[in-house]
Design a protein around this motif. Structure first.
Motif, PDB file in Angstrom:
ATOM      1  N   THR A  26      38.325  91.701 -11.994  1.00 30.30           N
ATOM      2  CA  THR A  26      37.701  90.532 -12.616  1.00 30.30           C
ATOM      3  C   THR A  26      38.787  89.689 -13.281  1.00 30.30           C
ATOM      4  OG1 THR A  26      37.329  91.875 -14.599  1.00 30.30           O
ATOM      5  CG2 THR A  26      35.454  91.598 -13.130  1.00 30.30           C
ATOM      6  N   GLY A  27      38.469  88.425 -13.502  1.00 28.82           N
ATOM      7  CA  GLY A  27      39.403  87.536 -14.220  1.00 28.82           C
ATOM      8  C   GLY A  27      38.639  86.942 -15.384  1.00 28.82           C
ATOM      9  N   ASN A  28      39.114  87.190 -16.596  1.00 27.84           N
ATOM     10  CA  ASN A  28      38.328  86.769 -17.765  1.00 27.84           C
ATOM     11  C   ASN A  28      38.514  85.281 -18.072  1.00 27.84           C
ATOM     12  OD1 ASN A  28      39.307  89.892 -18.628  1.00 27.84           O
ATOM     13  ND2 ASN A  28      37.144  89.432 -18.664  1.00 27.84           N
ATOM     14  N   ASN A  29      38.015  84.459 -17.162  1.00 27.81           N
ATOM     15  CA  ASN A  29      38.147  83.009 -17.318  1.00 27.81           C
ATOM     16  C   ASN A  29      36.914  82.467 -18.056  1.00 27.81           C
ATOM     17  OD1 ASN A  29      38.881  80.390 -17.121  1.00 27.81           O
ATOM     18  ND2 ASN A  29      38.676  80.240 -14.895  1.00 27.81           N
ATOM     19  N   PHE A  30      36.928  82.669 -19.393  1.00 27.02           N
ATOM     20  CA  PHE A  30      35.726  82.469 -20.198  1.00 27.02           C
ATOM     21  C   PHE A  30      35.164  81.049 -20.189  1.00 27.02           C
ATOM     22  CE2 PHE A  30      37.597  85.976 -23.094  1.00 27.02           C
ATOM     23  CZ  PHE A  30      37.122  86.952 -22.249  1.00 27.02           C
ATOM     24  N   GLY A  31      36.041  80.057 -20.080  1.00 23.21           N
ATOM     25  CA  GLY A  31      35.552  78.682 -20.163  1.00 23.21           C
ATOM     26  C   GLY A  31      36.718  77.742 -20.355  1.00 23.21           C
ATOM     27  N   ASP A  32      36.405  76.459 -20.508  1.00 26.88           N
ATOM     28  CA  ASP A  32      37.481  75.466 -20.493  1.00 26.88           C
ATOM     29  C   ASP A  32      37.593  74.663 -21.784  1.00 26.88           C
ATOM     30  OD1 ASP A  32      38.036  76.125 -17.724  1.00 26.88           O
ATOM     31  OD2 ASP A  32      36.067  75.242 -17.348  1.00 26.88           O
ATOM     32  N   THR A  33      36.722  74.916 -22.751  1.00 27.78           N
ATOM     33  CA  THR A  33      36.859  74.219 -24.033  1.00 27.78           C
ATOM     34  C   THR A  33      37.696  75.078 -24.986  1.00 27.78           C
ATOM     35  OG1 THR A  33      34.778  75.123 -24.816  1.00 27.78           O
ATOM     36  CG2 THR A  33      34.678  72.950 -23.768  1.00 27.78           C
ATOM     37  N   LEU A  34      37.942  74.547 -26.176  1.00 29.80           N
ATOM     38  CA  LEU A  34      38.934  75.147 -27.073  1.00 29.80           C
ATOM     39  C   LEU A  34      38.719  76.643 -27.359  1.00 29.80           C
ATOM     40  CD1 LEU A  34      41.414  74.530 -28.848  1.00 29.80           C
ATOM     41  CD2 LEU A  34      39.811  74.102 -30.725  1.00 29.80           C
ATOM     42  N   ILE A  35      37.533  77.012 -27.822  1.00 26.90           N
ATOM     43  CA  ILE A  35      37.327  78.418 -28.233  1.00 26.90           C
ATOM     44  C   ILE A  35      37.415  79.378 -27.044  1.00 26.90           C
ATOM     45  CG2 ILE A  35      35.656  80.038 -29.245  1.00 26.90           C
ATOM     46  CD1 ILE A  35      34.924  77.796 -31.197  1.00 26.90           C
ATOM     47  N   PRO A  36      36.713  79.112 -25.935  1.00 24.41           N
ATOM     48  CA  PRO A  36      36.872  80.024 -24.787  1.00 24.41           C
ATOM     49  C   PRO A  36      38.324  80.122 -24.307  1.00 24.41           C
ATOM     50  CG  PRO A  36      34.969  78.615 -24.465  1.00 24.41           C
ATOM     51  CD  PRO A  36      35.676  78.097 -25.681  1.00 24.41           C
ATOM     52  N   ARG A  37      39.067  79.000 -24.371  1.00 25.85           N
ATOM     53  CA  ARG A  37      40.470  79.055 -23.920  1.00 25.85           C
ATOM     54  C   ARG A  37      41.311  79.911 -24.858  1.00 25.85           C
ATOM     55  NH1 ARG A  37      43.481  73.898 -22.145  1.00 25.85           N
ATOM     56  NH2 ARG A  37      44.889  75.519 -21.413  1.00 25.85           N
ATOM     57  N   LEU A  38      41.064  79.749 -26.161  1.00 28.50           N
ATOM     58  CA  LEU A  38      41.797  80.576 -27.133  1.00 28.50           C
ATOM     59  C   LEU A  38      41.485  82.052 -26.915  1.00 28.50           C
ATOM     60  CD1 LEU A  38      41.513  78.759 -30.575  1.00 28.50           C
ATOM     61  CD2 LEU A  38      43.603  79.447 -29.385  1.00 28.50           C
ATOM     62  N   LEU A  39      40.194  82.324 -26.697  1.00 32.60           N
ATOM     63  CA  LEU A  39      39.774  83.719 -26.500  1.00 32.60           C
ATOM     64  C   LEU A  39      40.410  84.317 -25.252  1.00 32.60           C
ATOM     65  CD1 LEU A  39      35.962  83.395 -27.329  1.00 32.60           C
ATOM     66  CD2 LEU A  39      37.640  84.657 -28.675  1.00 32.60           C
ATOM     67  N   LYS A  40      40.423  83.551 -24.160  1.00 28.76           N
ATOM     68  CA  LYS A  40      40.945  84.141 -22.916  1.00 28.76           C
ATOM     69  C   LYS A  40      42.461  84.335 -22.976  1.00 28.76           C
ATOM     70  CE  LYS A  40      40.849  79.888 -20.066  1.00 28.76           C
ATOM     71  NZ  LYS A  40      40.119  79.170 -19.026  1.00 28.76           N
ATOM     72  N   LYS A  41      43.154  83.420 -23.683  1.00 28.36           N
ATOM     73  CA  LYS A  41      44.610  83.590 -23.814  1.00 28.36           C
ATOM     74  C   LYS A  41      44.930  84.798 -24.694  1.00 28.36           C
ATOM     75  CE  LYS A  41      46.218  78.882 -23.147  1.00 28.36           C
ATOM     76  NZ  LYS A  41      46.895  77.755 -23.769  1.00 28.36           N
ATOM     77  N   THR A  42      44.114  84.983 -25.741  1.00 24.00           N
ATOM     78  CA  THR A  42      44.333  86.127 -26.636  1.00 24.00           C
ATOM     79  C   THR A  42      44.076  87.431 -25.895  1.00 24.00           C
ATOM     80  OG1 THR A  42      43.561  84.746 -28.441  1.00 24.00           O
ATOM     81  CG2 THR A  42      43.680  87.107 -28.883  1.00 24.00           C
ATOM     82  N   LEU A  43      42.969  87.467 -25.153  1.00 22.94           N
ATOM     83  CA  LEU A  43      42.619  88.705 -24.441  1.00 22.94           C
ATOM     84  C   LEU A  43      43.726  89.125 -23.483  1.00 22.94           C
ATOM     85  CD1 LEU A  43      40.214  90.733 -24.159  1.00 22.94           C
ATOM     86  CD2 LEU A  43      39.668  89.547 -22.049  1.00 22.94           C
ATOM     87  N   LYS A  44      44.348  88.142 -22.840  1.00 15.06           N
ATOM     88  CA  LYS A  44      45.411  88.456 -21.878  1.00 15.06           C
ATOM     89  C   LYS A  44      46.561  89.223 -22.550  1.00 15.06           C
ATOM     90  CE  LYS A  44      48.283  86.556 -18.275  1.00 15.06           C
ATOM     91  NZ  LYS A  44      48.477  85.521 -17.302  1.00 15.06           N
ATOM     92  N   LYS A  45      46.785  88.925 -23.838  1.00 17.76           N
ATOM     93  CA  LYS A  45      47.901  89.575 -24.542  1.00 17.76           C
ATOM     94  C   LYS A  45      47.541  90.955 -25.073  1.00 17.76           C
ATOM     95  CE  LYS A  45      49.941  85.280 -26.114  1.00 17.76           C
ATOM     96  NZ  LYS A  45      49.644  84.285 -27.113  1.00 17.76           N
ATOM     97  N   VAL A  46      46.241  91.231 -25.227  1.00 24.40           N
ATOM     98  CA  VAL A  46      45.881  92.461 -25.947  1.00 24.40           C
ATOM     99  C   VAL A  46      45.071  93.470 -25.128  1.00 24.40           C
ATOM    100  CG1 VAL A  46      45.906  91.268 -28.185  1.00 24.40           C
ATOM    101  CG2 VAL A  46      43.745  91.479 -26.942  1.00 24.40           C
ATOM    102  N   HIS A  47      44.914  93.230 -23.834  1.00 26.09           N
ATOM    103  CA  HIS A  47      44.007  94.107 -23.078  1.00 26.09           C
ATOM    104  C   HIS A  47      44.458  94.111 -21.619  1.00 26.09           C
ATOM    105  CE1 HIS A  47      40.270  96.298 -23.247  1.00 26.09           C
ATOM    106  NE2 HIS A  47      39.678  95.573 -22.331  1.00 26.09           N
TER     107      HIS A  47
END
Ligand code: SF4
Length: 440
Positions: A26-47
């Motif tokens: 799966t690819g955690n591409n949560f969304g394209d607005t600010l909060i989903p983008r912040l979340l997906k970039k953070t997840l990439k670093k920690v999981h």
């Protein structure tokens, strides 16, 4: 033999896992607005970790006396190897195919392994790879020489091995920093772990896990699971284990034996499981907590029973879901609930209701993804003429990939974005998040 095991990924800003969704990835591409983008970039670093079948394959290959290198990209000296083994997935399929073609252009021999190549071997055959169908670690456990098999397009094999016959997965070769494997439930050195494979539930019609692992549950001995945990604690100072069983604790007796063994050995480690809420009761929750259970991931999927029923998703009453989640939280076990948008009978209104229901449950984390008919699953036959995407990699569980009766791709993305944006941007969620870590 000098072997390069390749686990290549496409270059995107969100996390890609090839271990999830039954090994299709799966690819955690949560969304394209600010909060989903912040979340997906953070997840990439920690999981992040490679698929378990890769870690097991490497350990078996080494046991057989091979010199094995693991890489997430084609190394500059890639022509130096005698054999290449490529981990397949749907979510990085085209990237893997490009790597295989490059190796083949230099005359290299390639095995493609994993659930996606098993179910779609032709794609990998056409690129020049020999596909090992089934669980590759067992193929390598019984075969020591591969020259003849490399002349074939497809390798099938029978075996009578059990999970306990496998050596421990070779995380030492794959994981350079166990602190970066998963920080979602605390800053611990972490590795993935396996207790069982297989899932008998009715959602097999759209789920990938039973495709590769079967519907019959195979389990490791509780003692051997704890032996392995002890080994990793001693050798890599591991304090947290992420169990990768599709449904942990399908066999209650087996789980209680495991928990008691862990308690008796006083290992003082924590672990995370993914399971079905139906399985959990007060007694089981108590003993699991005592043995170190830190967090539970559970599929809630939709707020609408009729939407779930249409997709053959077995579920429990909402009130019971609520009670079980609160029981876990009462025992200071963190909960991550998982929801799916874009089910075949979903409408905008039902997706909205699912998002609101997620907020009502208000767990430490909530994951929203998009219903995906996967090639190889029984339900795919109904959808194969309705697929609207051009590449396999778009089947990352965050896009609508089929022609829906009433929704389109953009609407589903809009609701996905809304789900992440509105779930994580709430005072009640922030309070829950902080509280769950204070008492964890
Ligand atoms: S419970 Fe359903 S969705 Fe989960 S692993 Fe089993 S078949 Fe798949």
């Amino acid at each position: 033999m000098k072997i390069l095991v390749l686990d290549v990924y496409k270059d995107v800003e969100h996390r890609i896992s090839k271990d999830t969704s039954g090994g299709y990835g799966t690819g955690n591409n949560f969304g394209d607005t600010l909060i989903p983008r912040l979340l997906k970039k953070t997840l990439k670093k920690v999981h992040d970790w490679s698929p378990m079948f890769v870690a097991y394959t490497i350990s078996v290959l080494k046991k057989n006396g091979n010199q094995v290198t693991f890489s997430k990209e084609l190394t500059s000296n890639f022509e130096d190897y005698d054999l290449y083994i490529v981990a397949s997935s749907i979510v990085c399929c085209e990237t893997e195919i490009n790597a295989i073609k490059k190796i083949k252009s230099k005359g290299g021999d390639v095995f493609a392994i994993g659930p996606f190549a098993t179910n779609q071997p032709k794609i990998y055959n056409d690129a020049g790879a020999t596909v090992i169908l089934g669980e590759p670690e067992f193929y390598f456990l019984q075969k020591k020489h591969y020259v003849e098999d490399l002349k074939k397009k497809i390798i099938t094999f029978d075996h009578s091995f059990e999970l306990d016959d496998l050596p421990y997965p070779d995380w030492k070769t794959i994981i350079t920093d166990p602190k970066k494997v998963s920080k979602l439930f605390g800053n611990y050195s972490t590795i993935p772990m396996l207790a069982t494979r297989g899932c008998p539930y009715s959602c097999f019609k759209y789920c990938v896990y039973p495709l590769q692992q079967g519907r019959k549950v195979r389990q490791r001995s509780p003692k051997k699971i704890v032996d392995e945990m002890e080994y990793w604690k001693k050798n890599m100072n591991i304090k947290m284990f992420v169990f990768r069983d599709p449904v942990f604790s399908i066999n209650n007796k087996h789980t209680i034996e495991f928990a008691k063994e862990l308690i008796n050995r006083k290992l003082n480690v924590k672990y995370i499981i993914e399971t079905h809420l139906r399985i959990l009761d007060k007694e089981l929750i108590k003993i699991l907590k005592k043995s170190g259970l830190a967090a539970v991931k559970c599929g809630v999927e939709s707020a609408h029973p009729e939407v779930l029923e249409d997709a053959n998703r077995f579920t429990i009453e909402k009130d019971l879901q609520f009670k079980k989640i609160r029981e876990l939280e009462k025992n200071n076990i963190q909960v991550s609930s998982m929801f799916i948008l874009g089910f075949p009978t979903d409408k905008e209104e039902t997706m909205d209701n699912t998002i609101n229901y997620a907020k009502k449950l208000n767990t430490t984390y909530a994951q929203f993804s998009v219903w995906t008919p996967y090639p190889g699953t029984p339900i795919f036959n109904e959808y194969k003429n309705k697929i609207i995407t051009k590449s396999y990699e778009e089947s990352d569980q965050y896009n609508l990939v089929y022609k829906h009766n009433s929704l389109d791709k953009n609407i589903v993305r809009k609701y996905l974005d809304k789900a992440y944006r509105t779930y994580y941007f709430r005072v009640s969620w922030i309070l829950k998040f902080v509280r769950s870590f204070i008492f964890a």
